[in-house]
Write a protein that holds these residues in place. Structure first.
Motif, mmCIF file in Angstrom:
data_model
loop_
_atom_site.group_PDB
_atom_site.id
_atom_site.type_symbol
_atom_site.label_atom_id
_atom_site.label_comp_id
_atom_site.label_asym_id
_atom_site.label_seq_id
_atom_site.Cartn_x
_atom_site.Cartn_y
_atom_site.Cartn_z
ATOM 1 N N ILE A 1 52.958 59.904 24.709
ATOM 2 C CA ILE A 1 51.637 60.431 25.062
ATOM 3 C C ILE A 1 50.902 59.480 25.999
ATOM 4 O O ILE A 1 50.344 59.891 27.024
ATOM 5 C CB ILE A 1 50.809 60.688 23.780
ATOM 6 N N VAL A 2 50.878 58.195 25.663
ATOM 7 C CA VAL A 2 50.144 57.226 26.484
ATOM 8 C C VAL A 2 50.741 57.143 27.881
ATOM 9 O O VAL A 2 50.013 57.071 28.885
ATOM 10 C CB VAL A 2 50.140 55.838 25.805
ATOM 11 N N THR A 3 52.068 57.193 27.982
ATOM 12 C CA THR A 3 52.715 57.133 29.291
ATOM 13 C C THR A 3 52.337 58.331 30.148
ATOM 14 O O THR A 3 51.952 58.188 31.320
ATOM 15 C CB THR A 3 54.247 57.081 29.131
ATOM 16 N N ARG A 4 52.414 59.521 29.562
ATOM 17 C CA ARG A 4 52.097 60.724 30.328
ATOM 18 C C ARG A 4 50.590 60.834 30.599
ATOM 19 O O ARG A 4 50.170 61.347 31.641
ATOM 20 C CB ARG A 4 52.594 61.968 29.582
ATOM 21 N N PHE A 5 49.769 60.372 29.672
ATOM 22 C CA PHE A 5 48.322 60.373 29.892
ATOM 23 C C PHE A 5 47.970 59.481 31.078
ATOM 24 O O PHE A 5 47.169 59.854 31.934
ATOM 25 C CB PHE A 5 47.601 59.880 28.632
ATOM 26 N N THR A 6 48.577 58.303 31.135
ATOM 27 C CA THR A 6 48.314 57.379 32.241
ATOM 28 C C THR A 6 48.707 58.009 33.574
ATOM 29 O O THR A 6 47.965 57.915 34.564
ATOM 30 C CB THR A 6 49.088 56.065 32.032
ATOM 31 N N ASP A 7 49.870 58.660 33.621
ATOM 32 C CA ASP A 7 50.310 59.322 34.854
ATOM 33 C C ASP A 7 49.344 60.437 35.254
ATOM 34 O O ASP A 7 49.007 60.591 36.430
ATOM 35 C CB ASP A 7 51.716 59.903 34.673
ATOM 36 N N THR A 8 48.892 61.201 34.266
ATOM 37 C CA THR A 8 48.035 62.362 34.547
ATOM 38 C C THR A 8 46.681 61.945 35.090
ATOM 39 O O THR A 8 46.204 62.492 36.094
ATOM 40 C CB THR A 8 47.854 63.206 33.271
ATOM 41 N N VAL A 9 46.012 60.987 34.436
ATOM 42 C CA VAL A 9 44.686 60.571 34.904
ATOM 43 C C VAL A 9 44.787 59.848 36.248
ATOM 44 O O VAL A 9 43.865 59.915 37.075
ATOM 45 C CB VAL A 9 43.973 59.676 33.871
ATOM 46 N N GLY A 10 45.918 59.178 36.476
ATOM 47 C CA GLY A 10 46.096 58.520 37.768
ATOM 48 C C GLY A 10 46.231 59.516 38.900
ATOM 49 O O GLY A 10 45.698 59.323 39.996
ATOM 50 N N GLU A 11 46.947 60.614 38.646
ATOM 51 C CA GLU A 11 47.144 61.637 39.673
ATOM 52 C C GLU A 11 45.941 62.547 39.826
ATOM 53 O O GLU A 11 45.796 63.226 40.846
ATOM 54 C CB GLU A 11 48.382 62.467 39.336
ATOM 55 N N ALA A 12 45.059 62.599 38.807
ATOM 56 C CA ALA A 12 43.869 63.449 38.891
ATOM 57 C C ALA A 12 42.938 62.995 40.005
ATOM 58 O O ALA A 12 42.262 63.807 40.640
ATOM 59 C CB ALA A 12 43.125 63.440 37.556
ATOM 60 N N VAL B 1 51.914 68.752 30.894
ATOM 61 C CA VAL B 1 52.821 67.700 31.346
ATOM 62 C C VAL B 1 53.714 67.209 30.213
ATOM 63 O O VAL B 1 54.908 66.934 30.397
ATOM 64 C CB VAL B 1 52.007 66.524 31.939
ATOM 65 N N MET B 2 53.161 67.113 28.992
ATOM 66 C CA MET B 2 53.888 66.533 27.870
ATOM 67 C C MET B 2 54.825 67.517 27.173
ATOM 68 O O MET B 2 55.788 67.101 26.528
ATOM 69 C CB MET B 2 52.898 65.980 26.840
ATOM 70 N N GLN B 3 54.538 68.810 27.276
ATOM 71 C CA GLN B 3 55.310 69.789 26.514
ATOM 72 C C GLN B 3 56.816 69.700 26.771
ATOM 73 O O GLN B 3 57.617 69.707 25.812
ATOM 74 C CB GLN B 3 54.802 71.197 26.844
ATOM 75 N N PRO B 4 57.295 69.591 28.014
ATOM 76 C CA PRO B 4 58.753 69.467 28.219
ATOM 77 C C PRO B 4 59.345 68.230 27.564
ATOM 78 O O PRO B 4 60.477 68.262 27.074
ATOM 79 C CB PRO B 4 58.879 69.414 29.750
ATOM 80 N N GLU B 5 58.577 67.112 27.550
ATOM 81 C CA GLU B 5 59.071 65.883 26.937
ATOM 82 C C GLU B 5 59.230 66.064 25.428
ATOM 83 O O GLU B 5 60.207 65.591 24.838
ATOM 84 C CB GLU B 5 58.107 64.731 27.229
ATOM 85 N N PHE B 6 58.291 66.732 24.799
ATOM 86 C CA PHE B 6 58.391 67.006 23.366
ATOM 87 C C PHE B 6 59.564 67.941 23.089
ATOM 88 O O PHE B 6 60.298 67.774 22.111
ATOM 89 C CB PHE B 6 57.096 67.649 22.860
ATOM 90 N N GLY B 7 59.738 68.963 23.949
ATOM 91 C CA GLY B 7 60.785 69.946 23.720
ATOM 92 C C GLY B 7 62.191 69.378 23.776
ATOM 93 O O GLY B 7 63.119 69.943 23.181
ATOM 94 N N ARG B 8 62.383 68.264 24.459
ATOM 95 C CA ARG B 8 63.725 67.678 24.561
ATOM 96 C C ARG B 8 64.266 67.192 23.230
ATOM 97 O O ARG B 8 65.478 67.016 23.082
ATOM 98 C CB ARG B 8 63.693 66.521 25.558
ATOM 99 N N LEU C 1 54.543 70.784 21.154
ATOM 100 C CA LEU C 1 53.184 70.247 21.159
ATOM 101 C C LEU C 1 52.216 71.419 21.141
ATOM 102 O O LEU C 1 52.073 72.140 22.122
ATOM 103 C CB LEU C 1 52.961 69.374 22.403
ATOM 104 N N GLU C 2 51.539 71.614 20.010
ATOM 105 C CA GLU C 2 50.642 72.756 19.861
ATOM 106 C C GLU C 2 49.291 72.511 20.529
ATOM 107 O O GLU C 2 48.782 73.350 21.255
ATOM 108 C CB GLU C 2 50.429 73.053 18.372
ATOM 109 N N ARG C 3 48.681 71.368 20.239
ATOM 110 C CA ARG C 3 47.370 71.039 20.788
ATOM 111 C C ARG C 3 47.316 69.558 21.139
ATOM 112 O O ARG C 3 47.911 68.726 20.451
ATOM 113 C CB ARG C 3 46.246 71.352 19.789
#
Length: 377
Positions: A170-181, A202-209, A214-216
């Motif tokens: 989560i922290v990795t993808r959050f950092t990428d997302t806010v950086g690209e925003a 962004v995170m849903q595919p990572e969880f699905g692997r 990821l519901e919420r």
């Protein structure tokens, strides 16, 4: 005693097994059903309740997955297991397999947060640091994949264990997302809903692997250092302020501060003069095309008189004491009344030392023919 327990365990295999798991915890995701030597009797009963899934693992391979219901374990209900074992004539004796019960209900209110600050680049403030925290909810949507890829041989796998893995993701993808925003830094806290939705996608595919859905995902707060907050608030205020009025306000404050300085009346006189000059200079800076602008914000009308000049104030010594300040005309009256004379010491702003009146250029007019002679003795 050990022999008795051994006999008791073996005799239990003469009866039809019932395989079930009643979860009395709030955080267990996977529970391995324990059997003596992992042997399951032919025609054993498997009970899978709502919110559960049973996963059969045979010799390290995924054999079958059972959803909610009651099953009799035989060749009809275990076709995959039958193929793996190569049994052509069904089970006439107990078989060995591991049964993992997987909780498929929704795990809610799981916490996440940035252990270290996230560094972002802002056009106005340069490199800045932010922190964030929130909650998320998930469920296991592919129990077989989850057991094989994540659980392994863990007999009691809890949400605490999986959260350690998910938080890093989560922290990795959050950092990428806010950086690209690429939002202005002050807008991150105001757009948590939009950022939350973007992070979920962004995170849903990572969880699905690994078989997780990821519901919420919620960002509850985005924070930054107090110094940066103050700078942002100050910037936002200045962006909306009338700079001319602000300069006039600061000039007035400067006058007030100068008047309070040590020196009594002297400080007040100098402070007023400096304040008026400062106000006029700052007014000209804020309104370069409008010419000189008097303190008060109103430019003189066409053909109107210019601002009143500031009179020079003089200090003088009399009877061994410092007096003043007084304007030029008052000093002239004092000279005419012989309160002071040509040798009296005077001082005005700009002088480094006290000097005699007769040596001040603009005061030499006092020494003309109008000066009366000394009184007769």
């Amino acid at each position: 005693m050990d022999l008795f327990n051994e006999i008791k365990k073996k005799l239990s295999h003469e009866f039809i097994d019932i395989i079930e798991w009643l979860d009395n915890t709030n955080g267990t995701i996977v529970h391995r059903f324990e059997r003596y030597q992992n042997e399951i009797k032919n025609n054993a009963k498997l009970i899978v309740r709502e919110g559960q899934t049973a996963v059969f693992i045979n010799e390290g391979q995924l054999a079958d997955v059972f959803k909610a219901g009651t099953y009799t374990l035989n060749t009809q209900n275990l076709p995959i297991l039958t193929t793996l074992k190569g049994w052509k004539y069904g089970f006439d004796s107990p078989f060995k397999a591991e049964v993992y019960f997987v909780n498929t209900h929704l795990f809610t209110d799981e916490k996440w947060g940035t252990k270290n600050p996230v560094i972002l680049s802002d056009e106005r403030f340069g490199l800045v640091e932010i922190r964030a925290f929130g909650t998320y909810s998930f469920r296991i949507n592919d129990p077989g994949k989850f057991v094989v890829d994540v659980v392994g041989t863990d007999g009691n796998f809890t949400n605490y264990e999986v959260n350690e893995h998910l938080k890093s993701l989560i922290v990795t993808r959050f950092t990428d997302t806010v950086g690209e925003a690429n939002l202005p830094i002050e807008l991150y806290a105001a757009n948590t809903s939009e950022l939350s939705e973007t992070c979920t996608e962004v995170m849903q595919p990572e969880f699905g692997r690994v078989g997780i859905e990821l519901e919420r995902f919620y960002i509850e707060n985005v924070s930054m250092p107090e110094e940066l907050k103050k700078e942002i608030f100050e910037y936002s205020r200045l962006d909306k302020l009338d700079m001319v009025k602000l300069s006039q306000f600061k000039a007035a404050k400067a006058m007030e501060a100068a008047a309070k300085n040590e020196g009594g009346t002297a400080g007040a006189g100098m402070g007023m003069g400096m304040g008026f000059v400062l106000a006029q200079q700052m007014g000209n800076m804020m309104n370069p095309q409008g010419g000189q602008q008097p303190f008060g914000g109103q430019a003189p009308s066409a053909g109107g008189p210019p601002p009143m000049p500031v009179q020079v104030q003089y200090y003088y010594s009399a009877s061994g004491k410092q007096n003043g300040p007084v304007p030029f005309d008052k000093l002239k009256e004092l000279f005419a009344s012989r309160t002071i004379n040509r040798d009296s010491l005077v001082w005005k702003q700009g002088m480094q030392n006290w000097i005699a009146l007769k040596e001040v250029e603009e005061l030499k007019s006092f020494l003309g023919g109008n000066t009366p002679p000394p009184l007769p003795i």
